[in-house]
Design a protein around this motif. Structure first.
Motif, mmCIF file in Angstrom:
data_model
loop_
_atom_site.group_PDB
_atom_site.id
_atom_site.type_symbol
_atom_site.label_atom_id
_atom_site.label_comp_id
_atom_site.label_asym_id
_atom_site.label_seq_id
_atom_site.Cartn_x
_atom_site.Cartn_y
_atom_site.Cartn_z
ATOM 1 N N PHE A 191 68.765 4.080 8.348
ATOM 2 C CA PHE A 191 69.473 3.990 7.076
ATOM 3 C C PHE A 191 69.600 2.527 6.655
ATOM 4 C CE2 PHE A 191 70.939 8.218 8.259
ATOM 5 C CZ PHE A 191 71.071 8.861 7.034
ATOM 6 N N VAL A 192 69.252 2.250 5.405
ATOM 7 C CA VAL A 192 69.482 0.928 4.812
ATOM 8 C C VAL A 192 70.133 1.157 3.452
ATOM 9 C CG1 VAL A 192 68.430 -1.165 3.905
ATOM 10 C CG2 VAL A 192 67.537 -0.144 6.001
ATOM 11 N N ASP A 193 71.291 0.545 3.233
ATOM 12 C CA ASP A 193 72.014 0.722 1.960
ATOM 13 C C ASP A 193 72.143 2.202 1.594
ATOM 14 O OD1 ASP A 193 72.265 -2.034 1.716
ATOM 15 O OD2 ASP A 193 70.359 -2.214 0.645
ATOM 16 N N THR A 194 72.541 2.998 2.553
ATOM 17 C CA THR A 194 72.838 4.439 2.438
ATOM 18 C C THR A 194 71.610 5.348 2.377
ATOM 19 O OG1 THR A 194 72.968 4.732 0.011
ATOM 20 C CG2 THR A 194 74.938 3.837 1.116
ATOM 21 N N LYS A 195 70.397 4.772 2.318
ATOM 22 C CA LYS A 195 69.190 5.597 2.166
ATOM 23 C C LYS A 195 68.321 5.562 3.421
ATOM 24 C CE LYS A 195 68.868 5.358 -2.876
ATOM 25 N NZ LYS A 195 70.197 4.784 -3.113
ATOM 26 N N ILE A 196 67.524 6.621 3.606
ATOM 27 C CA ILE A 196 66.598 6.682 4.750
ATOM 28 C C ILE A 196 65.313 5.965 4.375
ATOM 29 C CG2 ILE A 196 65.237 8.197 6.231
ATOM 30 C CD1 ILE A 196 67.394 10.356 5.766
ATOM 31 N N VAL A 197 64.945 4.976 5.171
ATOM 32 C CA VAL A 197 63.718 4.217 4.922
ATOM 33 C C VAL A 197 62.970 4.021 6.243
ATOM 34 C CG1 VAL A 197 64.701 2.981 2.946
ATOM 35 C CG2 VAL A 197 64.854 1.970 5.223
ATOM 36 N N PRO A 198 61.647 3.834 6.184
ATOM 37 C CA PRO A 198 60.898 3.547 7.407
ATOM 38 C C PRO A 198 61.284 2.178 7.970
ATOM 39 C CG PRO A 198 59.438 4.271 5.639
ATOM 40 C CD PRO A 198 60.758 3.979 5.019
ATOM 41 N N PHE A 199 61.434 2.101 9.264
ATOM 42 C CA PHE A 199 61.697 0.829 9.937
ATOM 43 C C PHE A 199 60.394 0.243 10.472
ATOM 44 C CE2 PHE A 199 62.507 -1.398 13.990
ATOM 45 C CZ PHE A 199 63.281 -2.453 13.522
ATOM 46 N N GLU A 200 59.585 1.101 11.074
ATOM 47 C CA GLU A 200 58.332 0.631 11.667
ATOM 48 C C GLU A 200 57.374 1.811 11.800
ATOM 49 O OE1 GLU A 200 57.805 -1.269 15.928
ATOM 50 O OE2 GLU A 200 59.025 -2.575 14.666
ATOM 51 N N LYS A 201 56.106 1.576 11.505
ATOM 52 C CA LYS A 201 55.111 2.646 11.616
ATOM 53 C C LYS A 201 54.495 2.615 13.013
ATOM 54 C CE LYS A 201 54.045 2.673 6.708
ATOM 55 N NZ LYS A 201 53.100 2.261 5.664
ATOM 56 N N ILE A 202 54.578 3.754 13.694
ATOM 57 C CA ILE A 202 54.075 3.848 15.064
ATOM 58 C C ILE A 202 53.190 5.081 15.152
ATOM 59 C CG2 ILE A 202 54.771 4.140 17.484
ATOM 60 C CD1 ILE A 202 57.265 2.498 16.807
#
Length: 281
Positions: A191-202
């Motif tokens: 979560f970033v600023d209340t939203k779900i976002v990718p952190f890292e592609k694996i």
């Protein structure tokens, strides 16, 4: 002043634990075709994952109605002066805004709304902490201050086995989901600023889980005490293995196992895994 603690079903705090800690709950809904089920009341998590396999279309989800929320607040107002209302991230649901609206409609109780900016048992951690403080007579402002302190160290990372659920449910950008399915990536999300976002592609599930554990290890200090939860979508054995790995290496971490229930499971899909934690002291 007598203060209640309210959360919603996506905190996934077991009923017995809610009752023993005096935590109140409003359910979100999961909808299969024309049938709507109140999460944690009308449908169990095991039933949900069985039903998903039987239906061709993905279920939908909906937040509690304003009517249900005002009913709950009116019920609490008979016994309490204030309520700490802790809800799933405002960036993925309107539940947090809903309790604010309901609070404006009920005169006899003061509503202190807290946006967890997360979900599942990380949201539950806030509710459990708030209930302990409330049960010991803390004032609402003191409880809210403590929740803000917890937020400073609260972290969670998770991976979805199939990004199509998030993409179709509108909880992840469509282009990101397309890239994920094209390359068969297992992205680590947060979560970033209340939203779900990718952190890292694996590329693989095994490596994604290993990366999440590495992120956990990097943030754990030898001096503090921590609470953590391994969260799974119908993968109890895998969750237990991760729990044991953490316990074997970190004496200062109290680890529990939790789950992605029907509402969050609708968007993440079966096989999702997550790890959340915060510094307790």
């Amino acid at each position: 002043m007598k203060t209640a603690v309210l959360t919603d079903s996506t905190a996934y705090i077991p009923k017995k634990t809610r009752q023993s800690n005096n935590i109140h709950m409003v359910p979100l809904n999961v909808v299969f075709g024309q049938e709507s089920y109140q999460e944690e009341i009308d449908i169990t998590t095991d039933d949900f994952y069985d039903m998903v396999k039987e239906y061709e279309q993905l279920p939908k989800t909906s937040q509690p109605s304003i009517g249900l929320m005002t009913e709950k607040l009116e019920e609490l107002a008979k016994e309490y002066d204030a309520v700490i209302a802790i809800h799933l991230s405002s960036g993925i649901s309107g539940t947090f805004q809903g309790i604010i609206t309901a609070g404006d409609m009920v005169d006899d109780i003061e509503v202190y709304a807290f946006d967890s900016e997360t979900s599942c048992l990380m949201q539950g951690f806030y509710a459990l902490e708030a209930s302990e403080l409330a049960n010991n007579g803390a004032l609402p402002e003191q409880i809210m201050t403590r929740l803000d302190e917890m937020k400073e160290s609260m972290q969670a990372y998770f991976m979805a086995d199939d990004l199509s659920h998030l993409q179709r449910g509108g909880r992840l950008n469509g282009a990101q989901a397309f890239v994920g399915s094209l390359l068969q990536v297992k992205p680590v999300l947060h979560f970033v600023d209340t939203k779900i976002v990718p952190f890292e592609k694996i590329r693989t599930r095994k490596k994604a889980l290993k990366r999440i554990l590495a992120l956990f290890e990097e943030s754990i200090s030898s001096e503090g005490r921590y609470k953590a939860s391994v969260i799974h979508a119908n993968r109890p054995e895998e969750a237990e293995q991760i729990k044991q790995e953490i316990e074997a290496e970190f004496d200062q971490v109290e680890v529990t196992i939790s789950y992605f229930g029907p509402v969050i499971g609708t968007h993440l899909g079966e096989g999702a895994m997550g790890l959340g934690w915060y510094r307790e002291s």
